[in-house]
Design a protein around this motif. Structure first.
Motif, PDB file in Angstrom:
ATOM      1  N   LEU A 238       0.825  -1.211   0.000  1.00 11.63           N
ATOM      2  CA  LEU A 238       0.000   0.000   0.000  1.00 11.63           C
ATOM      3  C   LEU A 238       0.857   1.259   0.000  1.00 11.63           C
ATOM      4  CD1 LEU A 238      -2.678  -1.242   2.543  1.00 11.63           C
ATOM      5  CD2 LEU A 238      -3.109  -0.683   0.146  1.00 11.63           C
ATOM      6  N   ARG A 239       1.946   1.225   0.742  1.00  9.83           N
ATOM      7  CA  ARG A 239       2.840   2.391   0.757  1.00  9.83           C
ATOM      8  C   ARG A 239       3.570   2.549  -0.578  1.00  9.83           C
ATOM      9  NH1 ARG A 239       2.864   4.746   5.541  1.00  9.83           N
ATOM     10  NH2 ARG A 239       2.765   3.569   7.494  1.00  9.83           N
ATOM     11  N   GLN A 240       4.065   1.439  -1.098  1.00 11.81           N
ATOM     12  CA  GLN A 240       4.816   1.492  -2.353  1.00 11.81           C
ATOM     13  C   GLN A 240       3.969   2.046  -3.487  1.00 11.81           C
ATOM     14  OE1 GLN A 240       6.296  -2.332  -3.578  1.00 11.81           O
ATOM     15  NE2 GLN A 240       7.111  -1.581  -5.519  1.00 11.81           N
ATOM     16  N   HIS A 241       2.683   1.722  -3.484  1.00 14.49           N
ATOM     17  CA  HIS A 241       1.799   2.141  -4.580  1.00 14.49           C
ATOM     18  C   HIS A 241       0.974   3.380  -4.232  1.00 14.49           C
ATOM     19  CE1 HIS A 241       2.610  -1.382  -7.152  1.00 14.49           C
ATOM     20  NE2 HIS A 241       2.767  -2.018  -6.009  1.00 14.49           N
ATOM     21  N   GLU A 242       1.351   4.038  -3.144  1.00 12.16           N
ATOM     22  CA  GLU A 242       0.738   5.317  -2.729  1.00 12.16           C
ATOM     23  C   GLU A 242      -0.788   5.212  -2.632  1.00 12.16           C
ATOM     24  OE1 GLU A 242       2.205   8.337  -5.371  1.00 12.16           O
ATOM     25  OE2 GLU A 242       4.252   8.192  -4.598  1.00 12.16           O
ATOM     26  N   LEU A 243      -1.234   4.169  -1.937  1.00 17.94           N
ATOM     27  CA  LEU A 243      -2.658   3.903  -1.788  1.00 17.94           C
ATOM     28  C   LEU A 243      -3.176   4.202  -0.376  1.00 17.94           C
ATOM     29  CD1 LEU A 243      -2.728   0.510  -3.711  1.00 17.94           C
ATOM     30  CD2 LEU A 243      -3.654   2.695  -4.519  1.00 17.94           C
ATOM     31  N   VAL A 244      -2.309   4.735   0.469  1.00 18.07           N
ATOM     32  CA  VAL A 244      -2.669   4.925   1.874  1.00 18.07           C
ATOM     33  C   VAL A 244      -3.355   6.277   2.048  1.00 18.07           C
ATOM     34  CG1 VAL A 244      -1.856   4.825   4.258  1.00 18.07           C
ATOM     35  CG2 VAL A 244      -0.663   3.526   2.484  1.00 18.07           C
ATOM     36  N   HIS A 245      -4.596   6.355   1.577  1.00 19.14           N
ATOM     37  CA  HIS A 245      -5.358   7.594   1.714  1.00 19.14           C
ATOM     38  C   HIS A 245      -6.836   7.293   1.493  1.00 19.14           C
ATOM     39  CE1 HIS A 245      -5.877   7.911  -2.685  1.00 19.14           C
ATOM     40  NE2 HIS A 245      -4.624   7.494  -2.763  1.00 19.14           N
ATOM     41  N   TRP A 246      -7.675   8.131   2.052  1.00 20.26           N
ATOM     42  CA  TRP A 246      -9.117   7.991   1.839  1.00 20.26           C
ATOM     43  C   TRP A 246      -9.447   8.007   0.345  1.00 20.26           C
ATOM     44  CZ3 TRP A 246      -9.938  12.326   5.895  1.00 20.26           C
ATOM     45  CH2 TRP A 246     -10.017  11.767   7.180  1.00 20.26           C
TER      46      TRP A 246
END
Length: 260
Positions: A238-246
């Motif tokens: 999730l961090r690598q693919h910049e998915l950690v957000h609403w």
């Protein structure tokens, strides 16, 4: 044998019990850990029935309630107990009410999609979520002594600001509340949640050594500790693919999933 028309009880280990509400769509689990001097009850369920009717059959020791987080399905029977603990970041919700949910929404979710009949004595129109003062505050790294049994507090925010998990040093069971479970998504898409904090909590839990079993507060009762490695890998993805957000949506990783 425990006699109750709503709760089911399963013994997980010596003096260790899951108290489950399988007839509700959320399949909620609370947990009773009994020491030599007192017992700890992790959460008190939905409030459709009073969980104290079950704990009174399991122990006559004093019971302290350890709140994983202040959402309605975890504080339903808090009013039946005098000794209640919560993390400071959720204390205001316990005292003043849960943010972001109307009473109408709470009542609707409480009784929809049931697979068991409600107890005849349950009064939906009179149901109001618990609000009250905590006896004390939980903090990260704190050890609670139940008498020959230590329970460690692990702050795991994300699903709520003051969410905590509990590590029972006697059994090496990890009770993860709503920050980690299987079969339905872990939720972090409400304004009161934090995707960043949730992923950080997964990373934190993935580093814990020698866990024998994981117990989430919903669905599957008892998960192999490999779920913690899975959570660590999911956090990295999730961090690598910049998915950690609403708004990034639903993400699935084997038996683990999360919705931001």
């Amino acid at each position: 044998m425990i006699d109750h028309d709503w709760f089911s009880v399963r013994q997980l280990a010596e003096k260790t019990y899951a108290i489950s509400e399988w007839g509700h769509w959320e399949k909620v689990h609370s947990f009773l850990l009994i020491g030599q001097d007192k017992a700890a009850l992790i959460d008190t369920g939905l409030g459709i029935a009073t969980i104290k009717e079950v704990t009174d059959q399991l122990t006559d020791l004093p019971i302290c309630v350890l709140t994983s987080h202040v959402h309605t399905d975890h504080i339903g029977s808090h009013a039946a107990f005098d000794d209640i603990y919560v993390h400071a970041a959720d204390e205001a919700w316990l005292k003043n009410g849960i943010q972001g949910r109307t009473l109408e929404q709470i009542r609707f979710d409480l009784t929809r999609d049931l697979t068991s009949d409600l107890p005849a004595y349950f009064d939906l129109e009179g149901f109001v979520p618990f609000m009250g003062e905590a006896s004390g505050l939980l903090r990260d790294g704190q050890l609670l002594d139940l008498g020959q049994r230590l329970v460690e507090i692990i702050h795991t925010p994300g699903h709520s600001p003051g969410h905590v998990a509990f590590l029972d040093h006697q059994t090496q069971f990890l009770f993860t509340g709503d920050v980690l479970y299987t079969q339905t998504p872990v939720y972090a898409f409400y304004p009161s949640t934090s995707p960043e904090d949730l992923v950080t909590s997964w990373e934190k839990l993935s580093r814990l050594p020698k866990i024998a079993k994981v117990f989430g507060s919903h669905n599957q009762l008892g998960i192999e500790p490999s779920i913690l490695d899975e959570a660590g890998r999911a956090a990295a993805f999730l961090r690598q693919h910049e998915l950690v957000h609403w708004g990034s949506g639903l993400h699935e990783f084997g038996q683990l999933s999360v919705k931001f």
